[in-house]
Motif scaffolding. Structure first.
Motif, PDB file in Angstrom:
ATOM      1  N   GLY A  26       0.775  -1.233   0.000  1.00 46.59           N
ATOM      2  CA  GLY A  26       0.000   0.000   0.000  1.00 46.59           C
ATOM      3  C   GLY A  26       0.799   1.270   0.000  1.00 46.59           C
ATOM      4  O   GLY A  26       0.853   1.985  -0.999  1.00 46.59           O
ATOM      5  N   THR A  27       1.479   1.575   1.095  1.00 49.92           N
ATOM      6  CA  THR A  27       2.078   2.905   1.225  1.00 49.92           C
ATOM      7  C   THR A  27       3.262   3.116   0.301  1.00 49.92           C
ATOM      8  O   THR A  27       3.549   4.241  -0.085  1.00 49.92           O
ATOM      9  CB  THR A  27       2.546   3.156   2.675  1.00 49.92           C
ATOM     10  OG1 THR A  27       3.628   2.289   2.978  1.00 49.92           O
ATOM     11  CG2 THR A  27       1.412   2.931   3.654  1.00 49.92           C
ATOM     12  N   GLY A  28       3.983   2.044  -0.020  1.00 54.16           N
ATOM     13  CA  GLY A  28       5.205   2.208  -0.800  1.00 54.16           C
ATOM     14  C   GLY A  28       6.291   2.910  -0.005  1.00 54.16           C
ATOM     15  O   GLY A  28       7.277   3.390  -0.567  1.00 54.16           O
ATOM     16  N   SER A  29       6.126   2.946   1.326  1.00 53.04           N
ATOM     17  CA  SER A  29       7.061   3.676   2.182  1.00 53.04           C
ATOM     18  C   SER A  29       8.496   3.226   2.008  1.00 53.04           C
ATOM     19  O   SER A  29       9.431   4.000   2.191  1.00 53.04           O
ATOM     20  CB  SER A  29       6.634   3.519   3.651  1.00 53.04           C
ATOM     21  OG  SER A  29       7.488   4.225   4.514  1.00 53.04           O
ATOM     22  N   GLU A  30       8.669   1.956   1.645  1.00 48.97           N
ATOM     23  CA  GLU A  30      10.018   1.405   1.512  1.00 48.97           C
ATOM     24  C   GLU A  30      10.806   2.003   0.360  1.00 48.97           C
ATOM     25  O   GLU A  30      12.027   1.838   0.277  1.00 48.97           O
ATOM     26  CB  GLU A  30       9.959  -0.121   1.365  1.00 48.97           C
ATOM     27  CG  GLU A  30       9.329  -0.634   0.080  1.00 48.97           C
ATOM     28  CD  GLU A  30       7.803  -0.678   0.105  1.00 48.97           C
ATOM     29  OE1 GLU A  30       7.219  -1.147  -0.883  1.00 48.97           O
ATOM     30  OE2 GLU A  30       7.203  -0.247   1.115  1.00 48.97           O
ATOM     31  N   VAL A  31      10.131   2.722  -0.565  1.00 49.11           N
ATOM     32  CA  VAL A  31      10.833   3.311  -1.712  1.00 49.11           C
ATOM     33  C   VAL A  31      10.596   4.813  -1.837  1.00 49.11           C
ATOM     34  O   VAL A  31      10.880   5.405  -2.873  1.00 49.11           O
ATOM     35  CB  VAL A  31      10.435   2.614  -3.038  1.00 49.11           C
ATOM     36  CG1 VAL A  31      10.899   1.168  -3.054  1.00 49.11           C
ATOM     37  CG2 VAL A  31       8.937   2.705  -3.292  1.00 49.11           C
ATOM     38  N   THR A  32      10.080   5.449  -0.786  1.00 45.94           N
ATOM     39  CA  THR A  32       9.795   6.880  -0.862  1.00 45.94           C
ATOM     40  C   THR A  32      10.612   7.692   0.140  1.00 45.94           C
ATOM     41  O   THR A  32      11.137   7.161   1.122  1.00 45.94           O
ATOM     42  CB  THR A  32       8.306   7.183  -0.606  1.00 45.94           C
ATOM     43  OG1 THR A  32       8.014   6.995   0.786  1.00 45.94           O
ATOM     44  CG2 THR A  32       7.409   6.308  -1.451  1.00 45.94           C
ATOM     45  N   MET A  33      10.651   8.983  -0.103  1.00 48.16           N
ATOM     46  CA  MET A  33      11.342   9.924   0.779  1.00 48.16           C
ATOM     47  C   MET A  33      10.381  10.554   1.785  1.00 48.16           C
ATOM     48  O   MET A  33      10.726  11.520   2.453  1.00 48.16           O
ATOM     49  CB  MET A  33      11.999  11.025  -0.052  1.00 48.16           C
ATOM     50  CG  MET A  33      13.038  10.543  -1.042  1.00 48.16           C
ATOM     51  SD  MET A  33      13.765  11.888  -2.008  1.00 48.16           S
ATOM     52  CE  MET A  33      12.366  12.314  -3.067  1.00 48.16           C
ATOM     53  N   ASN A  34       9.167  10.010   1.884  1.00 52.45           N
ATOM     54  CA  ASN A  34       8.131  10.611   2.725  1.00 52.45           C
ATOM     55  C   ASN A  34       7.876   9.776   3.970  1.00 52.45           C
ATOM     56  O   ASN A  34       8.031   8.556   3.956  1.00 52.45           O
ATOM     57  CB  ASN A  34       6.793  10.708   1.960  1.00 52.45           C
ATOM     58  CG  ASN A  34       6.935  11.441   0.646  1.00 52.45           C
ATOM     59  OD1 ASN A  34       8.011  11.847   0.262  1.00 52.45           O
ATOM     60  ND2 ASN A  34       5.833  11.602  -0.038  1.00 52.45           N
ATOM     61  N   ALA A  35       7.429  10.448   5.028  1.00 51.73           N
ATOM     62  CA  ALA A  35       6.925   9.766   6.218  1.00 51.73           C
ATOM     63  C   ALA A  35       5.812  10.631   6.796  1.00 51.73           C
ATOM     64  O   ALA A  35       5.944  11.864   6.839  1.00 51.73           O
ATOM     65  CB  ALA A  35       8.031   9.552   7.253  1.00 51.73           C
ATOM     66  N   ILE A  36       4.709  10.011   7.196  1.00 51.71           N
ATOM     67  CA  ILE A  36       3.530  10.743   7.644  1.00 51.71           C
ATOM     68  C   ILE A  36       3.237  10.412   9.104  1.00 51.71           C
ATOM     69  O   ILE A  36       3.176   9.241   9.486  1.00 51.71           O
ATOM     70  CB  ILE A  36       2.288  10.379   6.792  1.00 51.71           C
ATOM     71  CG1 ILE A  36       2.607  10.521   5.299  1.00 51.71           C
ATOM     72  CG2 ILE A  36       1.096  11.248   7.181  1.00 51.71           C
ATOM     73  CD1 ILE A  36       2.961  11.913   4.857  1.00 51.71           C
ATOM     74  N   PHE A  37       3.013  11.475   9.898  1.00 48.82           N
ATOM     75  CA  PHE A  37       2.738  11.277  11.321  1.00 48.82           C
ATOM     76  C   PHE A  37       1.618  12.192  11.789  1.00 48.82           C
ATOM     77  O   PHE A  37       1.398  13.272  11.236  1.00 48.82           O
ATOM     78  CB  PHE A  37       4.000  11.551  12.153  1.00 48.82           C
ATOM     79  CG  PHE A  37       5.172  10.715  11.762  1.00 48.82           C
ATOM     80  CD1 PHE A  37       5.200   9.368  12.059  1.00 48.82           C
ATOM     81  CD2 PHE A  37       6.219  11.268  11.052  1.00 48.82           C
ATOM     82  CE1 PHE A  37       6.261   8.577  11.669  1.00 48.82           C
ATOM     83  CE2 PHE A  37       7.288  10.492  10.657  1.00 48.82           C
ATOM     84  CZ  PHE A  37       7.316   9.140  10.964  1.00 48.82           C
ATOM     85  N   GLY A  38       0.930  11.745  12.823  1.00 48.96           N
ATOM     86  CA  GLY A  38      -0.126  12.548  13.419  1.00 48.96           C
ATOM     87  C   GLY A  38       0.446  13.581  14.375  1.00 48.96           C
ATOM     88  O   GLY A  38       1.257  13.251  15.237  1.00 48.96           O
TER      89      GLY A  38
END
Length: 382
Positions: A134-146
């Motif tokens: 889903g997130t593709g977090s493993e290949v992106t420069m982004n991180a999302i936090f509350g």
């Protein structure tokens, strides 16, 4: 993209080799309680130990990640003097892991989380292994936090959030439950379609997004409704990676901008918020993307609208609504417990996320955003 990406069934077992290449002695696995209960964290521990290094575990992740959780993880890695962070899990665990690796050597991490300062270095190594598609977090420069104080989600972006190694093993997604598979899968699709029409899109990023959308159609239903289907799981793993690459370079837009306040105020899962909002947002913003909607309709096997381009948007929006029903995801904000009287506040918050709205080829005003929220609150049948 990370310099080292390993994709394939059972690539999980390449973890000891990758650890040895990084020449570290102290490893911290960052994961969540669910995967710990399932035994995956223990399997990872055994692999780490087989490489001859000492592992520790931080598994305090439950639900959507927050600033306070990142601070807690950073403090833990500092305490045990970790040299390598291994993130295993969905987007929440991966975002916490890569942010922790990038922030552990900083004196005060608050300016980086708030966006006042940019991350310009990283001393701790990082390996990421996704267990959802889903997130593709493993290949992106982004991180999302509350941001608990402001009740919204905030993204941090830096090339130092990219891991040293990304290991994508579709076998790790086989135990992912249907609801999570659906929400995370549509999240990946959101990355693909939003980055495809983004103002910053290029022929190269669209190539990745196009392939992701084409793979999504035959893969998502199999993965959700027959979770042991390897073809579906492998397909969705590719969707996540390919859409992640497109997202990392072209960015996303209004769907994400409207989703962030829902996560911050109501703790609605990011994938669910994106999935629900997507048809309502594109019904408005898609009018400025006629050519792209014709192309997207073709990628989704909805037909050839070359000779009737203005009907393509209706076909795409119809597909997005049908997708919610097929995957048994919510179709209205009302059923998620969102209060109608909060909609103006949500509209105001999302209207201020200029980083995403400016990447949308439609100028969304606060009043137009409120209108979208109102339609989404009532639901598709309204």
């Amino acid at each position: 993209m990370p310099g080292n990406v390993r994709f394939g069934m059972d690539t999980f077992y390449s973890l000891p080799d990758e650890i040895n290449k990084l020449n570290v002695k102290k490893v911290v696995i960052i994961s969540d309680k669910g995967l710990e209960r399932e035994g995956l964290v223990q399997r990872a521990l055994e692999l780490v130990e087989s490489s001859g290094v000492e592992p520790d575990v931080f598994s305090d992740i439950e639900g959507e990640p927050t600033f306070s959780l990142v601070k807690k993880a950073v403090a833990y890695v500092k305490q045990v003097e970790g040299e390598l962070v291994i993130g295993i899990g969905g987007g929440s665990a991966l975002d916490v892991a890569k942010a922790t690796a990038a922030l552990v050597d900083k004196e005060d991490i608050n300016p980086y989380l708030s966006g006042v300062s940019s991350i310009e270095s990283r001393s701790v190594k990082c390996i990421l292994l996704p267990t959802t598609s889903g997130t593709g977090s493993e290949v992106t420069m982004n991180a999302i936090f509350g941001d608990e104080e402001k009740e919204l989600k905030r993204g941090i972006v830096s090339k130092y959030l990219l891991p040293d190694v990304a290991i994508i093993d579709p076998a790790l997604t086989l135990s992912c439950p249907p609801r999570v598979t659906a929400a995370s899968g549509v999240d990946a699709f959101t990355h693909a379609i939003e980055s495809y029409v983004a103002s910053k899109a290029t022929p190269l990023t669209r190539m990745y997004a196009e392939k992701a959308m084409k793979l999504f159609v035959p893969s998502i239903t199999k993965a959700v409704h027959n979770g042991k289907d390897l073809e579906g799981r492998i397909g969705m793993s590719w969707v996540s990676v390919l859409a992640g690459v497109s997202l990392a370079n072209a960015g996303v837009g209004a769907v994400h901008a409207l989703a962030y306040p829902l996560g911050g105020r109501y703790q609605i899962e990011h994938g669910v918020a994106n999935a629900l909002l997507m048809p309502y947002v594109f019904k408005v913003t898609g009018v400025t993307c006629t050519k792209e909607m014709v192309e997207v309709a073709r990628y989704l096997n909805l037909g050839d609208y070359t000779d009737r381009p203005h009907q393509a948007l209706q076909a795409v929006v119809g597909y997005l609504f049908d997708l919610l029903k097929t995957l048994e995801l919510p179709i209205s904000l009302c059923e998620l417990g969102v209060r109608e009287e909060d909609l103006p506040t949500l509209a105001k918050q999302s209207s201020q996320i200029d980083r995403l709205l400016s990447n949308t080829p439609y100028q969304l005003t606060e009043s137009k955003i409120l209108e979208i929220y109102q339609h989404a609150w009532k639901g598709v049948e309204a």
